[in-house]
Write a protein that holds these residues in place. Structure first.
Motif, PDB file in Angstrom:
ATOM      1  N   LEU A 241       0.831  -1.210   0.000  1.00 29.75           N
ATOM      2  CA  LEU A 241       0.000   0.000   0.000  1.00 29.75           C
ATOM      3  C   LEU A 241       0.862   1.256   0.000  1.00 29.75           C
ATOM      4  O   LEU A 241       0.610   2.205  -0.738  1.00 29.75           O
ATOM      5  CB  LEU A 241      -0.933   0.005   1.219  1.00 29.75           C
ATOM      6  CG  LEU A 241      -1.989   1.096   1.189  1.00 29.75           C
ATOM      7  CD1 LEU A 241      -3.103   0.753   0.225  1.00 29.75           C
ATOM      8  CD2 LEU A 241      -2.559   1.347   2.563  1.00 29.75           C
ATOM      9  N   ILE A 242       1.921   1.229   0.832  1.00 33.23           N
ATOM     10  CA  ILE A 242       2.788   2.408   0.929  1.00 33.23           C
ATOM     11  C   ILE A 242       3.448   2.694  -0.419  1.00 33.23           C
ATOM     12  O   ILE A 242       3.424   3.820  -0.909  1.00 33.23           O
ATOM     13  CB  ILE A 242       3.849   2.205   2.028  1.00 33.23           C
ATOM     14  CG1 ILE A 242       3.172   2.232   3.399  1.00 33.23           C
ATOM     15  CG2 ILE A 242       4.911   3.301   1.963  1.00 33.23           C
ATOM     16  CD1 ILE A 242       4.006   1.677   4.507  1.00 33.23           C
ATOM     17  N   TYR A 244       2.473   1.685  -3.315  1.00 35.32           N
ATOM     18  CA  TYR A 244       1.437   1.985  -4.312  1.00 35.32           C
ATOM     19  C   TYR A 244       0.985   3.438  -4.214  1.00 35.32           C
ATOM     20  O   TYR A 244       0.885   4.145  -5.206  1.00 35.32           O
ATOM     21  CB  TYR A 244       0.252   1.042  -4.097  1.00 35.32           C
ATOM     22  CG  TYR A 244      -0.834   1.146  -5.136  1.00 35.32           C
ATOM     23  CD1 TYR A 244      -0.614   0.684  -6.431  1.00 35.32           C
ATOM     24  CD2 TYR A 244      -2.066   1.695  -4.827  1.00 35.32           C
ATOM     25  CE1 TYR A 244      -1.601   0.771  -7.386  1.00 35.32           C
ATOM     26  CE2 TYR A 244      -3.061   1.789  -5.778  1.00 35.32           C
ATOM     27  CZ  TYR A 244      -2.823   1.324  -7.057  1.00 35.32           C
ATOM     28  OH  TYR A 244      -3.803   1.404  -8.005  1.00 35.32           O
ATOM     29  N   ILE A 245       0.732   3.876  -2.974  1.00 34.42           N
ATOM     30  CA  ILE A 245       0.218   5.238  -2.797  1.00 34.42           C
ATOM     31  C   ILE A 245       1.309   6.264  -3.078  1.00 34.42           C
ATOM     32  O   ILE A 245       1.104   7.232  -3.801  1.00 34.42           O
ATOM     33  CB  ILE A 245      -0.322   5.439  -1.360  1.00 34.42           C
ATOM     34  CG1 ILE A 245      -1.480   4.490  -1.076  1.00 34.42           C
ATOM     35  CG2 ILE A 245      -0.758   6.884  -1.126  1.00 34.42           C
ATOM     36  CD1 ILE A 245      -2.683   4.669  -1.936  1.00 34.42           C
ATOM     37  N   PHE A 246       2.499   6.050  -2.502  1.00 33.36           N
ATOM     38  CA  PHE A 246       3.512   7.089  -2.639  1.00 33.36           C
ATOM     39  C   PHE A 246       4.199   7.089  -4.000  1.00 33.36           C
ATOM     40  O   PHE A 246       4.828   8.051  -4.383  1.00 33.36           O
ATOM     41  CB  PHE A 246       4.533   7.005  -1.495  1.00 33.36           C
ATOM     42  CG  PHE A 246       3.926   7.404  -0.177  1.00 33.36           C
ATOM     43  CD1 PHE A 246       3.177   8.570  -0.080  1.00 33.36           C
ATOM     44  CD2 PHE A 246       4.067   6.629   0.953  1.00 33.36           C
ATOM     45  CE1 PHE A 246       2.594   8.943   1.109  1.00 33.36           C
ATOM     46  CE2 PHE A 246       3.486   6.995   2.150  1.00 33.36           C
ATOM     47  CZ  PHE A 246       2.740   8.155   2.225  1.00 33.36           C
TER      48      PHE A 246
END
Lengths: 396, 264
Positions: A241-242, A244-246
């Motif tokens: 998630l990290i 992917y988002i950043f």
């Protein structure tokens, strides 16, 4: 308790009030919590007990109109007025029996300001807190009122990332805060009303629109909450998630995720005989491929799977069985592409038969010739974004 | 300052063992009151430990309560959670009497919290208990948080964070690592929307009759703080991005599917 939120947006300023009061008091809607004055240049949101609000509202209206009776409204003069002797007199008059706080939103020619009226308390027999209306002329970006500190802080944190939102985003943020606060606080409703003050006009979002927004935002909140929950359960997931988002993975346009192509495949054996309909349709859809034979269409789809955006099929191509077989073949080849069936009329059994084979929409041939917008929408050629329907109260 | 207490559950050979995680930030500026003291973990007993994590309140009042509880442990020969539970009504009565005195002293007109703290206990048999104590001008409460969803927060007496936690934690059983992460996460998330909170955090773990302290420096070295914070920022960023453009949610779902990650 009432939650009033004022926010600066890219095209003006808006103020929202929750509708909790409407159920408990003689005020029938939250509209009276958001009142506008001075030719709609000033909008106020109030929180407090009902009878007090009425008194304060009328008192403020008197002061405002007296001050600006001769002169035209301007923002600087309004700011000065809030520090004037009349206004101080007003707060003295009310401080003995009022339990009230509120927000003032004022704007002119694209310039706007949010003022907070500091709370004027009277709890039981004890008078405590600030006993004066103190308009603080700090240039707020956003503020929540109604003594719910968390809401203001959440908003301030949002603005600290240098994200001045658009009107629509601000409304969603208001909806989220209203929903969250209503979960944790009794007496605050999740339904709310918004009035926006832009350079050109005063707009409002009616209740049924904000309800839609509220519903959408709840889904977003539940979605994010689930993701948050997953990241605590699953370390790998959190790492993904990290990154992917950043790395901006979520910022890819939605179109590319769904389909790369633009071609619409049209299948109709009566194509040449119905020139009227098709001349118009083909103008609307520049990337259309028209076929008269199902087998040709299938082989084209097989070779150009990635280019296809949608399929438009006549109800009966040669025979109805042939149409159904075509649909079955196509579903296997391109399972996610929308298929639309057109015809002069549809029987109920037919609709079921088609739906079972993955047809998502139906359109009448008579409509094909008339309603352009509907055609584009049905074929998903326009972005099917649900836009908020703002109502104009007043134009400057 | 914000304090968090969470009860965690672990499975040991078919047997469930519970422990307590307590965490606090190091600021003393949250409430602008005189005599406010830096939050401390007061370890009342080392073996079969009992730890008090003080929250809001004047130092004299908090010390008084701490001494009273320590005295209670000594006089009643409390050796494990079971004996504590048996003698609990006695403690409740003693604290209630004390509270009456302080409520009278402060005057009933003064609204707000007089003092609050968390009390955690653990024994060798694998039991853990967490209590939340709060005294306001209206009265006092001592609540066992073990059997509820398993956490407690002192937030200057407000219950908003507690409600937020209930919203977040649907699963009543969480493990030790998760509990520590949640505690750090809550403090970091609350710090983002609360002024005057320190970024330095201390965590105390009570487990099987032992007490361990993870100071801020250690949390930093482990990389736990940074990792938890990155996650919080990721979710936070995503929430605001989706509010800006709701169709992004579709992309995230596609992304999750593409890595094979499950989504409830």
């Amino acid at each position: 308790m009432t939650l009033i939120i004022g926010m600066k947006t890219t095209d003006g300023v808006l103020i929202s009030a929750d509708k909790a009061l409407s159920t408990t008091a003689r005020i029938s809607t939250a509209r009276s919590k958001l009142r506008n004055y001075l030719d709609s240049h000033v909008i106020m949101g109030f929180s407090g007990s009902v009878s007090d609000i009425q008194g304060v509202e009328n008192g403020l209206e008197e002061i405002f109109s007296a001050y600006f009776r001769q002169n035209k409204f301007n923002l600087d003069a309004f700011g000065k007025m809030l520090f004037s002797a009349e206004f101080k007199e007003f707060s003295k008059k009310y401080n003995a029996f009022v339990n009230f706080s509120g927000l003032i939103v004022a704007g002119e020619k694209g310039n706007s300001k949010i003022y907070k009226i500091f709370p004027l308390y009277r709890n039981g027999v004890y008078t405590w807190g600030t006993i004066e209306i103190v308009p603080r002329e700090k240039d707020y970006d956003c503020i929540g009122s109604g003594d719910i500190a968390g809401a203001t802080l959440l908003l301030e944190n949002f603005y600290s990332q240098n994200r001045i939102p658009t009107k629509e985003e601000a409304v969603r943020l208001c909806a989220l805060i209203n929903y969250l606060v209503s979960l944790f606080t009794t007496g605050v409703s999740s339904s709310f009303e918004v009035v926006a003050l832009t350079e050109k006009n005063v707009l409002t979002l009616p209740a049924d629109e904000t309800q839609k927004v509220s519903f959408e935002v709840r889904k977003i909140w539940n979605f994010t909450k689930t993701l948050g929950y997953q990241t605590f359960k699953n370390l790998d997931f959190s790492k993904w998630l990290i990154t992917y988002i950043f790395n901006g993975g979520h910022k890819k346009p939605i179109k590319r995720m769904k389909s790369k192509g633009n071609t619409i495949v049209i299948l109709d054996d009566m194509y040449k005989k119905q020139g009227k309909i098709y001349s118009k349709l083909l103008k609307l859809i520049p990337d259309a491929k028209v076929f008269e034979n199902p087998s040709e269409a299938v082989s084209y789809i097989k070779e150009h799977t990635a280019d296809i955006k949608g399929i438009l099929v006549d109800r009966v191509v040669k025979s109805k069985q042939a149409t159904l077989k075509f649909l079955e073949d196509v579903r296997e080849l391109v399972p996610r592409i929308p298929i639309v069936v057109m015809g002069q009329k549809f029987a109920e059994d037919e609709l079921n038969e088609f739906s079972e084979r993955g047809v998502s929409r139906f359109i009448l041939k008579s409509e094909l010739a008339q309603d352009e917008e509907k055609i584009l929408k049905t074929l998903q050629l326009t972005e099917d974004k649900e836009k908020m329907k703002w109502h104009v109260i007043k134009e400057f | 300052m914000i304090n968090v207490g969470i009860v965690f559950t672990e499975k040991l050979k078919k047997k469930l063992s519970t422990g307590v995680v307590m965490a606090s930030d190091r600021s003393a500026h949250y409430m602008l009151t005189k005599n406010i003291r830096i939050p401390t973990f007061r370890i009342l007993k080392e073996e079969e430990p009992a730890v008090v994590l003080t929250g809001y309140g004047e130092s004299a009042i908090l010390s008084d309560y701490e001494l009273k509880i320590a005295e209670f442990f000594l006089q009643n020969n409390i050796v494990d959670c079971r004996s504590f539970k048996n003698k609990f009504p006695l403690l409740y009565r003693q604290l209630a009497e004390m509270s009456q005195f302080y409520i009278h002293l402060q005057g009933k007109g003064n609204a707000g919290v007089i003092a609050d703290f968390l009390l955690g206990i653990s024994d060798e048999k694998g039991l853990g208990l967490l209590y939340y104590f709060m005294i306001t001008s209206q009265g006092f409460s001592l609540e066992e948080l073990t059997n509820v969803p398993g956490f407690g927060v002192t937030f200057g007496g407000s219950n908003e964070v507690l409600m937020l936690l209930e919203e977040l934690l649907k699963d009543p059983y969480i493990g030790e690592r998760e509990a520590i992460e949640y505690a750090v996460f809550i403090l970091q998330a609350v710090k983002d929307i609360t002024p005057n909170m320190s970024s330095q955090l201390d965590v105390v773990v009570l487990k099987k009759g032992k007490v361990g302290i993870i100071p801020d420096e250690e949390l930093d070295k482990m990389g736990l703080k940074a990792h938890v914070y990155a996650r919080w920022r990721a979710i936070y960023t995503m929430l605001f991005d989706i509010l800006k453009e709701p169709s992004i949610a579709g992309n995230v779902i596609e992304g999750i599917k593409s890595i094979g990650g499950e989504q409830k």
